[in-house]
Scaffold this motif. Structure first.
Motif, PDB file in Angstrom:
ATOM      1  N   SER A  45      36.975  45.319  48.089  1.00  0.00           N
ATOM      2  CA  SER A  45      38.254  45.221  47.709  1.00  0.00           C
ATOM      3  C   SER A  45      38.322  45.809  46.178  1.00  0.00           C
ATOM      4  O   SER A  45      37.630  45.928  45.679  1.00  0.00           O
ATOM      5  N   GLN A  46      39.778  46.231  46.041  1.00  0.00           N
ATOM      6  CA  GLN A  46      40.035  46.965  44.688  1.00  0.00           C
ATOM      7  C   GLN A  46      41.221  46.315  44.374  1.00  0.00           C
ATOM      8  O   GLN A  46      42.333  46.931  44.440  1.00  0.00           O
ATOM      9  N   PRO A  47      41.215  45.249  43.530  1.00  0.00           N
ATOM     10  CA  PRO A  47      42.538  44.649  43.109  1.00  0.00           C
ATOM     11  C   PRO A  47      42.975  45.626  41.886  1.00  0.00           C
ATOM     12  O   PRO A  47      42.221  46.413  41.465  1.00  0.00           O
ATOM     13  N   ASP A  48      44.137  45.364  41.343  1.00  0.00           N
ATOM     14  CA  ASP A  48      44.735  46.305  40.402  1.00  0.00           C
ATOM     15  C   ASP A  48      44.035  46.217  39.227  1.00  0.00           C
ATOM     16  O   ASP A  48      43.614  47.070  38.455  1.00  0.00           O
ATOM     17  N   LEU A  49      43.624  44.948  38.592  1.00  0.00           N
ATOM     18  CA  LEU A  49      42.842  44.545  37.354  1.00  0.00           C
ATOM     19  C   LEU A  49      41.872  43.594  37.709  1.00  0.00           C
ATOM     20  O   LEU A  49      42.387  42.766  38.783  1.00  0.00           O
ATOM     21  N   THR A  50      41.025  43.694  37.147  1.00  0.00           N
ATOM     22  CA  THR A  50      39.950  42.551  37.076  1.00  0.00           C
ATOM     23  C   THR A  50      39.660  42.021  35.765  1.00  0.00           C
ATOM     24  O   THR A  50      39.426  43.131  34.864  1.00  0.00           O
ATOM     25  N   VAL A  51      39.386  40.992  35.506  1.00  0.00           N
ATOM     26  CA  VAL A  51      38.991  40.362  34.085  1.00  0.00           C
ATOM     27  C   VAL A  51      37.646  39.578  34.323  1.00  0.00           C
ATOM     28  O   VAL A  51      37.392  38.649  35.031  1.00  0.00           O
ATOM     29  N   LEU A 143      54.168  51.466  36.850  1.00  0.00           N
ATOM     30  CA  LEU A 143      52.990  51.863  35.698  1.00  0.00           C
ATOM     31  C   LEU A 143      53.441  51.263  34.464  1.00  0.00           C
ATOM     32  O   LEU A 143      52.279  50.793  34.029  1.00  0.00           O
ATOM     33  N   GLY A 144      54.573  51.169  34.154  1.00  0.00           N
ATOM     34  CA  GLY A 144      54.790  50.330  32.856  1.00  0.00           C
ATOM     35  C   GLY A 144      54.407  48.903  33.024  1.00  0.00           C
ATOM     36  O   GLY A 144      53.880  48.562  31.923  1.00  0.00           O
ATOM     37  N   LEU A 145      54.494  48.466  34.047  1.00  0.00           N
ATOM     38  CA  LEU A 145      54.191  46.998  34.478  1.00  0.00           C
ATOM     39  C   LEU A 145      52.802  47.047  34.068  1.00  0.00           C
ATOM     40  O   LEU A 145      52.165  46.042  33.424  1.00  0.00           O
ATOM     41  N   GLN A 146      51.995  47.719  34.948  1.00  0.00           N
ATOM     42  CA  GLN A 146      50.475  47.563  34.981  1.00  0.00           C
ATOM     43  C   GLN A 146      49.946  48.003  33.284  1.00  0.00           C
ATOM     44  O   GLN A 146      49.219  47.151  32.988  1.00  0.00           O
ATOM     45  N   LEU A 147      50.312  48.661  32.869  1.00  0.00           N
ATOM     46  CA  LEU A 147      50.075  49.059  31.504  1.00  0.00           C
ATOM     47  C   LEU A 147      50.461  47.870  30.378  1.00  0.00           C
ATOM     48  O   LEU A 147      49.555  47.666  29.677  1.00  0.00           O
ATOM     49  N   TRP A 152      48.169  43.240  27.524  1.00  0.00           N
ATOM     50  CA  TRP A 152      48.252  41.948  27.304  1.00  0.00           C
ATOM     51  C   TRP A 152      46.806  41.350  27.507  1.00  0.00           C
ATOM     52  O   TRP A 152      46.401  40.515  26.619  1.00  0.00           O
ATOM     53  N   LEU A 153      46.113  41.599  28.597  1.00  0.00           N
ATOM     54  CA  LEU A 153      45.085  41.073  29.049  1.00  0.00           C
ATOM     55  C   LEU A 153      43.825  41.425  27.999  1.00  0.00           C
ATOM     56  O   LEU A 153      43.003  40.762  27.439  1.00  0.00           O
ATOM     57  N   SER A 154      43.912  42.859  27.465  1.00  0.00           N
ATOM     58  CA  SER A 154      43.067  43.335  26.528  1.00  0.00           C
ATOM     59  C   SER A 154      43.155  42.562  25.193  1.00  0.00           C
ATOM     60  O   SER A 154      41.939  42.224  24.487  1.00  0.00           O
ATOM     61  N   GLU A 155      44.123  42.055  24.827  1.00  0.00           N
ATOM     62  CA  GLU A 155      44.372  41.464  23.629  1.00  0.00           C
ATOM     63  C   GLU A 155      43.889  39.704  23.810  1.00  0.00           C
ATOM     64  O   GLU A 155      43.397  39.496  22.984  1.00  0.00           O
ATOM     65  N   LEU A 156      43.903  39.205  25.137  1.00  0.00           N
ATOM     66  CA  LEU A 156      43.689  38.108  25.289  1.00  0.00           C
ATOM     67  C   LEU A 156      42.172  38.187  25.287  1.00  0.00           C
ATOM     68  O   LEU A 156      41.403  37.163  24.896  1.00  0.00           O
ATOM     69  N   THR A 157      41.333  39.315  25.651  1.00  0.00           N
ATOM     70  CA  THR A 157      39.848  39.172  25.924  1.00  0.00           C
ATOM     71  C   THR A 157      39.415  39.658  24.404  1.00  0.00           C
ATOM     72  O   THR A 157      37.988  39.533  24.325  1.00  0.00           O
ATOM     73  N   SER A 185      36.120  41.563  29.519  1.00  0.00           N
ATOM     74  CA  SER A 185      36.462  42.712  29.586  1.00  0.00           C
ATOM     75  C   SER A 185      37.612  42.874  30.618  1.00  0.00           C
ATOM     76  O   SER A 185      37.318  42.396  31.640  1.00  0.00           O
ATOM     77  N   VAL A 186      38.383  43.762  30.490  1.00  0.00           N
ATOM     78  CA  VAL A 186      39.326  44.192  31.528  1.00  0.00           C
ATOM     79  C   VAL A 186      38.980  45.525  32.375  1.00  0.00           C
ATOM     80  O   VAL A 186      38.621  46.528  31.571  1.00  0.00           O
ATOM     81  N   GLN A 187      38.931  45.518  33.451  1.00  0.00           N
ATOM     82  CA  GLN A 187      38.544  46.768  34.270  1.00  0.00           C
ATOM     83  C   GLN A 187      40.009  46.960  35.200  1.00  0.00           C
ATOM     84  O   GLN A 187      40.506  46.027  35.884  1.00  0.00           O
ATOM     85  N   ILE A 188      40.273  48.184  35.333  1.00  0.00           N
ATOM     86  CA  ILE A 188      41.298  48.795  36.173  1.00  0.00           C
ATOM     87  C   ILE A 188      40.676  49.343  37.625  1.00  0.00           C
ATOM     88  O   ILE A 188      39.776  50.056  37.612  1.00  0.00           O
ATOM     89  N   GLU A 189      41.286  48.660  38.428  1.00  0.00           N
ATOM     90  CA  GLU A 189      41.382  49.125  40.145  1.00  0.00           C
ATOM     91  C   GLU A 189      39.616  49.271  40.225  1.00  0.00           C
ATOM     92  O   GLU A 189      39.126  50.267  40.701  1.00  0.00           O
ATOM     93  N   ALA A 190      38.911  48.418  39.725  1.00  0.00           N
ATOM     94  CA  ALA A 190      37.422  48.362  40.071  1.00  0.00           C
ATOM     95  C   ALA A 190      37.009  47.760  41.339  1.00  0.00           C
ATOM     96  O   ALA A 190      37.609  46.692  41.721  1.00  0.00           O
ATOM     97  N   VAL A 191      36.332  48.163  42.111  1.00  0.00           N
ATOM     98  CA  VAL A 191      35.714  47.859  43.254  1.00  0.00           C
ATOM     99  C   VAL A 191      34.867  46.556  43.128  1.00  0.00           C
ATOM    100  O   VAL A 191      33.923  46.678  42.545  1.00  0.00           O
TER     101      VAL A 191
END
Length: 192
Positions: A45-51, A143-147, A152-157, A185-191
């Motif tokens: 699986s490859q979600p858009d973001l994982t934390v 793209l704007g939404l993803q960024l 936001w998540l980077s600030e929360l972490t 940590s936040v990861q973008i489209e990580a498998v």
């Protein structure tokens, strides 16, 4: 001596056949294919973001969709389908981000929760991270939404983030999301 042949492989989900050539022993390939049921072939699986938490445990899976005007029932059905078809891994939190709403599920609130436990207006929750001109959800690009979600998540972490319900939203604190991902940590489209 066995002869090696090039095998033509077509992927299940491609629009047309893809040609991948690899030298393989024909009998071994046929046996492997016939002994492996399609249902058991696991697609990563490859979600858009994982934390992940500070101890590297998956805490949050985020899916971002450019679809507006959908309510909690639609979001719940999408969430159920993503889990059922293993498009996203199970995690303590799942966040569905749409241009107009954010929907959050928490297994801490109930293992079998169908509807999201928390809902927020996207432009309010992410206003600090969205362009000033994006007053309406229709003005936000994918793209704007993803960024915006990523920032936001980077600030929360961030290890220096303080549990401020006014800053991040009461739902982020009440759900336990802030505590689960702080110092993570936040990861973008990580498998996964």
């Amino acid at each position: 001596m066995q002869t090696k042949r090039h095998l033509r492989v077509a992927f299940l989900f491609s629009a047309g056949p893809c040609n991948i050539h690899a030298p393989v022993c024909e009998s071994a390939t046929i046996k492997a294919v016939h002994n492996t049921p399609i249902a058991r072939i696991a697609m990563p699986s490859q979600p858009d973001l994982t934390v992940y938490s500070s101890d590297h445990q998956l805490q949050l899976v985020v899916e971002i969709k450019r679809v507006s005007g959908k309510g909690p029932e639609w979001a719940a059905e999408l969430h159920r389908n993503l889990l059922e078809y293993h498009a996203v891994p199970p995690s303590p939190f799942f966040l569905l981000v749409l241009p107009d709403h954010l929907y959050l599920w928490s297994t801490q609130q109930g293992e079998d929760a169908y509807l999201p436990q928390y809902e927020a207006v996207t432009t309010s929750a992410l206003k600090k991270y969205l362009p000033k001109k994006a007053h309406y959800s229709s003005e936000i690009t994918e793209l704007g939404l993803q960024l915006a979600v990523q920032f936001w998540l980077s600030e929360l972490t961030n290890p220096n983030a303080t549990p401020d319900a006014h800053e991040y939203g009461q739902w982020v604190m009440e759900s336990g999301l802030f505590a689960a991902i702080r110092r993570g940590s936040v990861q973008i489209e990580a498998v996964v």
